[in-house]
Scaffold this motif. Structure first.
Motif, PDB file in Angstrom:
ATOM      1  N   LEU A   1       0.810  -1.218   0.000  1.00  0.00           N
ATOM      2  CA  LEU A   1       0.000   0.000   0.000  1.00  0.00           C
ATOM      3  C   LEU A   1       0.846   1.272   0.000  1.00  0.00           C
ATOM      4  O   LEU A   1       0.305   2.373   0.068  1.00  0.00           O
ATOM      5  N   ASN A   2       2.173   1.121  -0.081  1.00  0.00           N
ATOM      6  CA  ASN A   2       3.084   2.271  -0.041  1.00  0.00           C
ATOM      7  C   ASN A   2       2.765   3.176   1.147  1.00  0.00           C
ATOM      8  O   ASN A   2       2.651   4.395   1.008  1.00  0.00           O
ATOM      9  N   ALA A   3       2.607   2.570   2.305  1.00  0.00           N
ATOM     10  CA  ALA A   3       2.212   3.299   3.506  1.00  0.00           C
ATOM     11  C   ALA A   3       3.431   3.627   4.355  1.00  0.00           C
ATOM     12  O   ALA A   3       4.386   2.848   4.422  1.00  0.00           O
ATOM     13  N   SER A   4       3.354   4.743   5.022  1.00  0.00           N
ATOM     14  CA  SER A   4       4.433   5.140   5.925  1.00  0.00           C
ATOM     15  C   SER A   4       4.338   4.334   7.219  1.00  0.00           C
ATOM     16  O   SER A   4       3.290   3.766   7.549  1.00  0.00           O
ATOM     17  N   ALA A   5       5.409   4.323   7.960  1.00  0.00           N
ATOM     18  CA  ALA A   5       5.420   3.619   9.245  1.00  0.00           C
ATOM     19  C   ALA A   5       4.407   4.230  10.200  1.00  0.00           C
ATOM     20  O   ALA A   5       3.781   3.518  10.998  1.00  0.00           O
TER      21      ALA A   5
END
Length: 112
Positions: free
Chosen positions: A15-19
């Motif tokens: 999902l190309n999500a940040s931490a």
């Protein structure tokens, strides 16, 4: 919930999500579950435990499906929040159902 924790690295990558966003996944579930536990119990007492329990099962199934179909981290987080509310309906009311249908002398065994 533990299954999602195992999949968090893969979800973050897909999902190309940040931490920061990924860290909200277990937090939102727990927050929602705790937040709705008492209100769901009261609603179940007023409108029927079986009805609310079944609604919780259906809502959990829907939220799980929607998490699987989500294309962004924001939608996953939204549906995880809904899963937490459904979990409150299932787990909080499940114990109440067991205690109401089990005789006093067998209640410990039923709950264990």
């Amino acid at each position: 919930m533990a299954g999602v924790n195992i999949a968090i690295p893969n979800l973050a990558e897909d999902l190309n999500a940040s931490a920061k966003m990924i860290a909200w996944m277990p937090t939102l579930y727990l927050l929602s579950s705790v937040m709705f536990m008492l209100p769901c119990g009261k609603i179940a007492d007023n409108y029927g435990r079986k009805r609310i329990y079944a609604s919780g099962l259906a809502l959990n199934a829907l939220a799980s499906l929607m998490c699987a179909l989500a294309t962004s981290i924001e939608w996953v987080l939204f549906w995880r929040f809904i899963q937490g509310a459904a979990g409150a309906m299932i787990f909080g009311i499940g114990v109440a159902i067991i205690t109401s249908v089990t005789p006093d002398n067998k209640r410990g065994m039923a709950l264990g």
